[in-house]
Design a protein around this motif. Sequence first.
Motif, PDB file in Angstrom:
ATOM      1  N   ALA A   1     -37.735 -19.609   8.602  1.00  8.76           N
ATOM      2  CA  ALA A   1     -39.180 -19.486   8.816  1.00  8.76           C
ATOM      3  C   ALA A   1     -39.742 -20.723   9.513  1.00  8.76           C
ATOM      4  N   GLN A   2     -39.241 -21.894   9.135  1.00 14.12           N
ATOM      5  CA  GLN A   2     -39.701 -23.134   9.760  1.00 14.12           C
ATOM      6  C   GLN A   2     -39.274 -23.187  11.226  1.00 14.12           C
ATOM      7  N   ILE A   3     -38.043 -22.764  11.512  1.00  9.43           N
ATOM      8  CA  ILE A   3     -37.551 -22.761  12.893  1.00  9.43           C
ATOM      9  C   ILE A   3     -38.394 -21.817  13.752  1.00  9.43           C
ATOM     10  N   ILE A   4     -38.751 -20.652  13.214  1.00  8.32           N
ATOM     11  CA  ILE A   4     -39.579 -19.694  13.944  1.00  8.32           C
ATOM     12  C   ILE A   4     -40.965 -20.291  14.209  1.00  8.32           C
ATOM     13  N   LYS A   5     -41.532 -20.938  13.200  1.00  4.20           N
ATOM     14  CA  LYS A   5     -42.849 -21.568  13.331  1.00  4.20           C
ATOM     15  C   LYS A   5     -42.817 -22.649  14.423  1.00  4.20           C
ATOM     16  N   ILE A   6     -41.778 -23.489  14.410  1.00  2.00           N
ATOM     17  CA  ILE A   6     -41.625 -24.548  15.407  1.00  2.00           C
ATOM     18  C   ILE A   6     -41.440 -23.933  16.798  1.00  2.00           C
ATOM     19  N   SER A   7     -40.657 -22.869  16.860  1.00  2.00           N
ATOM     20  CA  SER A   7     -40.402 -22.186  18.125  1.00  2.00           C
ATOM     21  C   SER A   7     -41.697 -21.700  18.763  1.00  2.00           C
TER      22      SER A   7
ATOM     23  N   LYS B   1     -20.509 -42.693   8.191  1.00  2.00           N
ATOM     24  CA  LYS B   1     -20.143 -44.092   7.918  1.00  2.00           C
ATOM     25  C   LYS B   1     -20.872 -45.041   8.859  1.00  2.00           C
ATOM     26  N   SER B   2     -20.998 -44.650  10.123  1.00  2.00           N
ATOM     27  CA  SER B   2     -21.713 -45.468  11.095  1.00  2.00           C
ATOM     28  C   SER B   2     -23.197 -45.569  10.727  1.00  2.00           C
ATOM     29  N   LEU B   3     -23.789 -44.455  10.284  1.00  2.00           N
ATOM     30  CA  LEU B   3     -25.195 -44.469   9.848  1.00  2.00           C
ATOM     31  C   LEU B   3     -25.377 -45.335   8.611  1.00  2.00           C
ATOM     32  N   ARG B   4     -24.428 -45.276   7.694  1.00  2.00           N
ATOM     33  CA  ARG B   4     -24.526 -46.089   6.470  1.00  2.00           C
ATOM     34  C   ARG B   4     -24.516 -47.581   6.793  1.00  2.00           C
ATOM     35  N   GLN B   5     -23.905 -47.946   7.930  1.00  2.00           N
ATOM     36  CA  GLN B   5     -23.929 -49.345   8.376  1.00  2.00           C
ATOM     37  C   GLN B   5     -25.260 -49.685   9.033  1.00  2.00           C
ATOM     38  N   GLY B   6     -26.145 -48.681   9.162  1.00  2.00           N
ATOM     39  CA  GLY B   6     -27.467 -48.913   9.731  1.00  2.00           C
ATOM     40  C   GLY B   6     -27.480 -48.915  11.246  1.00  2.00           C
ATOM     41  N   ARG B   7     -26.559 -48.171  11.855  1.00  2.06           N
ATOM     42  CA  ARG B   7     -26.458 -48.186  13.308  1.00  2.06           C
ATOM     43  C   ARG B   7     -26.813 -46.818  13.893  1.00  2.06           C
ATOM     44  N   ALA B   8     -27.925 -46.749  14.620  1.00  2.00           N
ATOM     45  CA  ALA B   8     -28.331 -45.532  15.325  1.00  2.00           C
ATOM     46  C   ALA B   8     -29.505 -45.870  16.232  1.00  2.00           C
ATOM     47  N   SER B   9     -29.687 -45.067  17.283  1.00  2.00           N
ATOM     48  CA  SER B   9     -30.797 -45.263  18.203  1.00  2.00           C
ATOM     49  C   SER B   9     -31.417 -43.917  18.552  1.00  2.00           C
ATOM     50  N   LEU B  10     -32.720 -43.806  18.362  1.00  2.00           N
ATOM     51  CA  LEU B  10     -33.444 -42.558  18.628  1.00  2.00           C
ATOM     52  C   LEU B  10     -34.216 -42.601  19.940  1.00  2.00           C
ATOM     53  N   VAL B  11     -34.003 -43.635  20.758  1.00  2.00           N
ATOM     54  CA  VAL B  11     -34.832 -43.881  21.928  1.00  2.00           C
ATOM     55  C   VAL B  11     -34.984 -42.666  22.850  1.00  2.00           C
ATOM     56  N   ASP B  12     -33.894 -42.062  23.304  1.00  2.00           N
ATOM     57  CA  ASP B  12     -33.996 -40.935  24.239  1.00  2.00           C
ATOM     58  C   ASP B  12     -33.866 -39.587  23.547  1.00  2.00           C
ATOM     59  N   GLY B  13     -33.841 -39.589  22.213  1.00  2.00           N
ATOM     60  CA  GLY B  13     -33.563 -38.365  21.474  1.00  2.00           C
ATOM     61  C   GLY B  13     -34.644 -37.306  21.569  1.00  2.00           C
ATOM     62  N   TYR B  14     -34.210 -36.062  21.482  1.00  2.00           N
ATOM     63  CA  TYR B  14     -35.122 -34.925  21.446  1.00  2.00           C
ATOM     64  C   TYR B  14     -34.426 -33.786  20.720  1.00  2.00           C
ATOM     65  N   ALA B  15     -35.200 -32.784  20.319  1.00  2.00           N
ATOM     66  CA  ALA B  15     -34.641 -31.619  19.642  1.00  2.00           C
ATOM     67  C   ALA B  15     -35.084 -30.376  20.395  1.00  2.00           C
ATOM     68  N   TYR B  16     -34.290 -29.309  20.291  1.00  2.00           N
ATOM     69  CA  TYR B  16     -34.638 -28.043  20.935  1.00  2.00           C
ATOM     70  C   TYR B  16     -34.069 -26.888  20.129  1.00  2.00           C
ATOM     71  N   ILE B  17     -34.611 -25.700  20.396  1.00  2.00           N
ATOM     72  CA  ILE B  17     -34.156 -24.502  19.700  1.00  2.00           C
ATOM     73  C   ILE B  17     -33.339 -23.674  20.673  1.00  2.00           C
ATOM     74  N   ASP B  18     -32.133 -23.294  20.239  1.00  2.00           N
ATOM     75  CA  ASP B  18     -31.233 -22.494  21.075  1.00  2.00           C
ATOM     76  C   ASP B  18     -30.594 -21.421  20.208  1.00  2.00           C
ATOM     77  N   GLY B  19     -30.892 -20.171  20.501  1.00  2.00           N
ATOM     78  CA  GLY B  19     -30.300 -19.069  19.750  1.00  2.00           C
ATOM     79  C   GLY B  19     -30.691 -19.053  18.281  1.00  2.00           C
ATOM     80  N   GLY B  20     -31.922 -19.425  17.968  1.00  2.00           N
ATOM     81  CA  GLY B  20     -32.390 -19.420  16.588  1.00  2.00           C
ATOM     82  C   GLY B  20     -31.886 -20.594  15.767  1.00  2.00           C
ATOM     83  N   GLU B  21     -31.227 -21.555  16.417  1.00  2.00           N
ATOM     84  CA  GLU B  21     -30.749 -22.760  15.729  1.00  2.00           C
ATOM     85  C   GLU B  21     -31.412 -23.980  16.332  1.00  2.00           C
ATOM     86  N   LEU B  22     -31.598 -24.995  15.511  1.00  2.00           N
ATOM     87  CA  LEU B  22     -32.243 -26.228  15.933  1.00  2.00           C
ATOM     88  C   LEU B  22     -31.177 -27.275  16.221  1.00  2.00           C
ATOM     89  N   TRP B  23     -31.264 -27.941  17.379  1.00  2.00           N
ATOM     90  CA  TRP B  23     -30.274 -28.937  17.798  1.00  2.00           C
ATOM     91  C   TRP B  23     -30.951 -30.259  18.111  1.00  2.00           C
TER      92      TRP B  23
END
Length: 158
Positions: A90-96, A38-60
């Motif tokens: 397969a994509q997660i493994i490739k990214i890893s 619902k918050s995203l549908r209102q157009g509210r979000a900030s990606l400024v400090d965001g990052y992603a990582y792989i932990d235990g075969g899952e992407l976070w």
Amino acid sequence: MPKEQGEKVVATNRKARHDYTIEDTYEAGIVLSGTEVKSLRQGRASLVDGYAYIDGGELWLDAVHIPEYTEGTWTNHAPRRKRKLLLHKAQIIKISHRTKEGGYTLVPLSIYFKDGRAKVELAVAKGKREYDKRQALRERQDKREADRAMSSRRHLGE
């Protein structure tokens, strides 16, 4: 109510293209709670400090700020919690493999709705050095000046 069609961009990380050299991009689904959607549908979000990582075969996805939903009650979410991303194994493994090479990181470029589902555009990116940033800026300015000169030349010829 008819199903949503097309794309609606919620937030973009404009600084990412300045700070990183983007090698590859992926589209991933995000596991969200109801108030986050619902918050995203209102157009509210900030990606400024965001990052992603792989932990235990899952992407976070971490450090992405989705503010609390204003009409939410005690069921509201934590604004900067880590969120699971949905990609094929397969994509997660490739990214890893790419991120383990060294110098590469996963950066969110944008969050958007595609046919009613929340998606994030992830980039496998390499950090730019300070002189690379200056050089890219100079090239962009030179191109702009050349285009300007060409268009003024074209107008004079008419």
